[in-house]
Every structure is written in C-alpha cells, then in structure tokens.
Write an enzyme that holds these catalytic residues in place. Structure first.
Site: not given
Ligand code: GRF
Length: 201
Positions: A152, A116, A114, A181, A98-99, A143
């Site tokens: 991001d 990414h 977050n 990750e 979601r943005i 990252s």
C-alpha cells in the site's frame, strides 16, 4: 501528451471476493466508453462472487488457488505466466487479498494498480474504516495507486474523500467509501488509457 489509444487497453483484473470494483469497471466500459477491455479475471478463491460477474459479462475467468502451491514464489510465477498469456496493458488489483513478491511486482512495474480503502499514506493494511474512526479522523476515503514492493505504498494516482460523521460506524463508512471506489477506479484507468498519468513518479 494526451492521446487516445487506437485499441482498447487490455486489462487483467485480480480478485478474491465480491468484485464490486470489477463490476464498476465493466459498467464503465459498457456504459461510458471507458477505452478498455477486461480480457481476464483471475481469483485466488474459487468462491469469489466476482467470478460470477465475469461469467455474466462473458469475460474469461480463472481460479488460481494459492492452496495448490506451498511456496509463494511458485504461486507468483504461475500467476505471472497466466497474466502474461493475456498480454495485458494494465493489471488491476481489485480486492486481491494476497501479498505479492517483489519479483512479481517489479515484473509489472508501472503496469499494476491497486485500490485501497484509506487516504494513503494513512491506514495501510487491513481494517481501515475502524482505524480511521479510532484515530478520530475528520475525513476518510480511498486511493488508487501504482503497486510497488512495499504494501500500500506506491505512487497515488487518485483519491476521493468523505467526511467522517459523529454517528458513523465502520460499516456506514465502508459503504460510503465503497461508492467512492467505484467512481475513482474507472477514472484512474481512463487517465492511464489517455496517457494522462505522470509515470515518472
Ligand atoms: C475494496 O474495499 C478495496 O478497497 C479493497 O478490497 C475491497 C474489494 O471490494 N482493496 P470488491 O471485491 O471490489 O467489492
């Protein structure tokens, strides 16, 4: 300054899908003394497999579907309220698709991370593995970064790299990056818990 917290860091993890990063964090807490506790998992998708992982680990979990809200601002307000009810120290975005509105992001400024799947600032957005291949990158990776209003774009906390091989496909690359990750997300949380991240960035 490096200080171990007296009480474990309270984490709220937001997901939309598989939740393998959530699992890596749960495993690091259970097996390697990551000084943290996942107090809640929230998904915007009822079918997210990560909810099963939360259930198995006896973690409180919620579905907050964006389909129930016509306005982004209303959804974000409800999400903010639900997160705040758990009084978290840190919010973990782990495949949450979601943005988020600026107001939401600013409310959790320096308290939201977050992960990414690219070596930021390269390849923001979606389809990062194919884009890394198309760009002829010699190395690719992932990252962990603090979340800021721009997508991001926040300060990077940790990165991990893998060389791109001649016969790599988006799938083989994704599989290797996923493993990375699972290593660096728990590490970044540990750094935060131990006050080892320069928050002035
Ligand atoms: C990961 O590739 C992460 O980098 C991206 O979303 C994916 C989530 O995977 N933000 P999972 O749900 O943790 O398995």
């Amino acid at each position: 300054m490096s200080q171990k917290p007296a009480t474990p860091l309270r984490l709220v993890v937001l997901i939309s899908g598989n939740g393998s990063n959530l699992q890596a964090i749960i495993d690091e807490i259970n097996n390697n003394d990551l000084p943290a506790q996942v107090v809640a998992v929230i998904s915007n998708k009822a079918e997210a497999y990560g909810l099963e992982r939360a259930k198995k680990a006896n973690i409180q979990h919620h579905v907050l579907s964006n389909k129930d809200y016509s306005e982004r601002s209303d959804y974000d307000a409800a999400l903010k309220e639900l997160i705040d009810s758990y009084q978290p120290d840190l919010i973990i975005l782990a495949g949450f698709m979601r943005i988020l509105s600026n107001e939401f992001v600013e409310h959790f400024s320096h308290k939201m991370m977050n992960i990414h799947p690219s070596l930021l600032p390269k390849h923001k957005g979606l389809n990062t593995h194919q884009r890394a291949l198309d760009a002829g990158e010699k190395e690719h990776g992932c990252s962990v970064h603090f979340v800021t209003p721009e997508l991001d774009d926040g300060p990077v906390i940790l990165q991990a790299k893998t060389p791109v091989k001649d016969n790599d496909t988006a799938e083989t690359l994704a599989a290797r990056v996923h493993e990375l990750e699972h290593r660096i997300y728990p590490q970044a949380i540990r750094l935060f818990a131990e006050n080892k991240i320069n928050q002035a960035e």
